[in-house]
Motif scaffolding. Structure first.
Motif: not given
Length: 236
Positions: A222-236
């Protein structure tokens, strides 16, 4: 969905360190840039759901979008619509922690059949990056058809919360910064060593579904290939 607090479990922990090094994360919410287009932060855990002792200045919410390719048993399909995973991460007494928020994904059509597989959160994540892996994630695939559920039950799936598909993701592309303000990063990851369980919760359809999907499927097939984009927002 369970928002249990888990021990340092960020798929983008390396990305956060990059962001901090670049000075990309503002210190106060009033100073932060607008949310990146296409990223929805409404599923972020609330402040009340963060663990006791969480200092908001050390916590942020991350929204991950992942496309790619899935090969599991007889299934060999592209993920053209992104899986979306939202969670919070930060420190409590110097230790990294995470609170899971939400996972959503579009059905994946299984070519040559009327079946669809919809990725669902399997109840566990541990995305602490190190020299050997990007992180770990449990997932199951809800089975449906192009006309609706495979049976009058939402529990029919490949794997289950008790016996999920357990992914140990390894880097294929290093973390790169897409935007500093707002902070958006991207990376590639895959698992080509996981085993896939048979179907669960499908009643009398189980044997037919296992046969059609060629499940269970041994590790290494089996195989799971991922192209990932992450957006990040602070809490403070």
């Amino acid at each position: 969905m369970n928002r249990a607090v888990r021990r340092l479990t960020s798929a983008a922990v390396g990305a956060l360190l990059v962001g901090l090094a670049l000075g990309a994360a503002p210190a106060h919410g009033a100073e932060q840039a607008a949310d990146p287009p296409g990223f929805d932060f409404s599923a972020c855990p609330t402040v009340d759901e963060l663990p006791p002792g969480a200092v908001l200045g050390a916590w942020r919410c991350e929204v991950m979008h992942a496309t790619g390719h899935l090969r599991i048993g007889a299934v060999d399909e592209a993920l053209t619509e992104p899986m979306k995973i939202t969670f919070a991460e930060g420190r409590v007494d110097g230790e990294f922690r995470q609170v899971f928020g939400e996972m959503s994904a579009a059905p994946i059509r299984v070519t040559g059949t009327p079946l669809t597989l919809t990725p669902r959160y399997g109840g566990y994540s541990d995305f602490l990056s190190d020299d050997t892996r990007r992180g770990e994630f449990d997932i199951r695939f809800a089975i449906g058809t192009v006309h609706g559920p495979a049976r009058p039950s939402s529990g029919c799936s490949v794997g289950s919360d008790k016996d999920p598909v357990h992914l140990v993701l390894k880097d294929t592309d290093p973390t790169r910064v897409i935007s500093k303000d707002p902070l958006v990063v991207a990376f590639g990851a895959q698992d080509v060593e996981f085993a896939a369980p048979g179907t669960s919760g499908c009643g009398p359809l189980r044997r037919a579904l296992d046969r059609t999907l060629a499940l269970p499927s041994a590790a290494g097939t089996n195989a799971f290939d991922l192209d990932v984009t992450v957006a990040i927002r602070p809490y403070a």
